[in-house]
Motif scaffolding. Sequence first.
Motif, PDB file in Angstrom:
ATOM      1  N   ALA A 238       0.828  -1.291  -0.036  1.00 27.24           N
ATOM      2  CA  ALA A 238      -0.013  -0.360   0.026  1.00 27.24           C
ATOM      3  C   ALA A 238       0.883   1.171   0.073  1.00 27.24           C
ATOM      4  O   ALA A 238       0.576   2.327  -0.607  1.00 27.24           O
ATOM      5  N   ILE A 239       1.966   1.204   0.666  1.00 29.23           N
ATOM      6  CA  ILE A 239       2.825   2.197   0.740  1.00 29.23           C
ATOM      7  C   ILE A 239       3.576   2.549  -0.690  1.00 29.23           C
ATOM      8  O   ILE A 239       3.320   3.560  -1.120  1.00 29.23           O
ATOM      9  N   LEU A 244       4.118   5.849  -5.249  1.00 27.75           N
ATOM     10  CA  LEU A 244       4.679   5.799  -6.542  1.00 27.75           C
ATOM     11  C   LEU A 244       4.030   6.963  -7.592  1.00 27.75           C
ATOM     12  O   LEU A 244       4.724   7.647  -8.033  1.00 27.75           O
ATOM     13  N   PRO A 245       2.716   6.951  -7.528  1.00 26.58           N
ATOM     14  CA  PRO A 245       2.132   7.935  -8.302  1.00 26.58           C
ATOM     15  C   PRO A 245       2.423   9.413  -8.101  1.00 26.58           C
ATOM     16  O   PRO A 245       2.735  10.357  -8.607  1.00 26.58           O
ATOM     17  N   GLU A 246       2.760   9.563  -6.844  1.00 34.21           N
ATOM     18  CA  GLU A 246       3.179  11.086  -6.343  1.00 34.21           C
ATOM     19  C   GLU A 246       4.479  11.270  -6.528  1.00 34.21           C
ATOM     20  O   GLU A 246       4.722  12.372  -6.991  1.00 34.21           O
ATOM     21  N   LEU A 247       5.399  10.249  -6.576  1.00 33.25           N
ATOM     22  CA  LEU A 247       6.915  10.285  -6.994  1.00 33.25           C
ATOM     23  C   LEU A 247       6.889  10.766  -8.338  1.00 33.25           C
ATOM     24  O   LEU A 247       7.868  11.533  -8.829  1.00 33.25           O
ATOM     25  N   ARG A 255       3.258   8.990 -16.151  1.00 30.50           N
ATOM     26  CA  ARG A 255       3.050   8.428 -14.756  1.00 30.50           C
ATOM     27  C   ARG A 255       2.432   6.888 -14.652  1.00 30.50           C
ATOM     28  O   ARG A 255       3.129   6.059 -13.939  1.00 30.50           O
ATOM     29  N   ILE A 256       1.309   6.768 -15.110  1.00 30.58           N
ATOM     30  CA  ILE A 256       0.562   5.620 -15.193  1.00 30.58           C
ATOM     31  C   ILE A 256       1.368   4.697 -16.003  1.00 30.58           C
ATOM     32  O   ILE A 256       1.294   3.395 -15.451  1.00 30.58           O
TER      33      ILE A 256
END
Lengths: 294, 287
Positions: A238-239, A244-247, A255-256
């Motif tokens: 979950a972390i 990841l999408p934020e980074l 990003r996707i």
Amino acid sequence: MNGYLVTIATIIAINAIVASGLNVIVGFAGQISLGHAAFFGIGAYAAALLATKAGLSFWVALPGVIAITAAIGLLLGIPSLRVRDDFLAITTIGINFIVEAVFNNFEFFGGALGISGIPRVVLFDLKFRGTEFLYLCLFFLAVVMIISWWLTRSWAGLACFAMREEEAAASSVGISPVRFKLLAFVIGTGMAGLGGALYAHFMHFISSSDFSFPLSVSLLSMVVVGGIGTLWGPILGAIIIGILPELFRPLIDYRILFYTTLLLLMIRFQPGGILGENSLARRVFTKILPRGKK
Amino acid sequence: MQLFIEQLLNGIATGSIYALITLGLALVYGIMRILHVAHAAVYTVGAYMGLLFFNLTGSLLAAILGSMAVCALLGVLIERFVYFPLLKYPPFVPLIASIAILLSVEELSRLLAGPQILTFPAVLPFPELHIAGVTINSTITAVYCITALVLALLWVITTKTELGLAMRAASQDRAIADAMGINSHLIISITFVIGSAIAAIAGILVGIYFNQIYPTMGAIPAYKTLAIIVVGGMGSAPGAVVASMLLGMAETLLIGYANIPLPRDAIAFIAMIGVLMWRSEGIMGSR
């Protein structure tokens, strides 16, 4: 912490709760579910309806929400018992589509407009907002983890593990697959209901598209990426999947793609997950700690 | 009555397209026991490639052949580099890999071709038909004819040729087939070539039929075809065709004619759960 980080951390904590529930079903009992977002949604809708229509407070409604979700999980678990592996995966995808369609098409559930105006969680005079709400989610995450941990140690959990490895052998020593599959479904969907209730009170607004099939895929990805069947795997997953999408946000357009490619590479080369058996991390870990447990 | 016939004919066309998409999935499931969700990605690529080749050459035949070639290659690449190494893991591992491929390809097509809906201005060289006062336009005629042709060819390949025999042998028991001197990995690759090439045709037909091509056009077919292969009987190609036709007609008639207040895309899954409760091996499957 600023609001942005708190929001992300809260979403991650809620996802970790739901992913832990999925881990009970997939990792412990070996039942592939690709419709977990449906139960997350059922929890969220139950909480939202109890709060807005019945006017119950979060704390009074919570046991009811979990009971409703677990009961529906039990009910939908029954047809799923007739099928295995691939069929089960498809059946649960179907359950997800049907549940989403029901939320989207029935006036009672707010239809396409969703449900808005879900109140804040209040305990005595303390209003949970921002960081307080994050702590509340972390508290429930801890509860969920304790239940998961207890399950790995209990007779029920061991029976589930046995059933996951070899159903015929397990039933030959007196383990009823039906009973333990349903038990896993009830516990797993109950956890999803809890996550849903937190989500509804966190977002103040929900609609059917929040609980569509892609969410089920990312929940399963969390479990798989972190390490299926492990206690910490879903949380780590979950972390990672939450961050990841934020980074990748600077690469907003790509990003996707990065994220799905990473998932593909991950499942292709490390199918047991980061914390799974035979994984790189676990091998390094057992080298550092020679007496490493398990 | 006229409306009913029109809707029925539309339903058959929809069913034909479902059949073309689902066939590849049924073939792959039959031989590899993998739920090839990424088949819908191949279908999306097929539509885009068809449009690309059509714009480059101006010839519809070149577009179809080129797109089939690209898709066949893509299918084999997916099989070689993703599915085959994952066969030894539990079934959900290749399934998740497959979903990841689908999402990656959707994103890639969005980045390369743009998020907007593209139109496919080709006109299929098929005649308009007039039956019982109902006009069938050329696109629908084309869908009927091409589907019939593909099904006939596939039937001949799987039942009359040695390749078909090898495919059936490999789908029954790969280890035994290998022991009998069949190169089962090659047969699997050929199955992917055939299935993916048919998906390319389906992609182009859908592109022309609805006159739109967009990155997420594979999303709904991806999951609906799963329901169809369950209804038809996992891995059964005739079952897949029958179930596709039934679903296509059911969707069109129930929504277009009977106006039931249900989302179109949920019907497949409701039918699936009904079939599972009634006869879990599917309408044409065997146990």
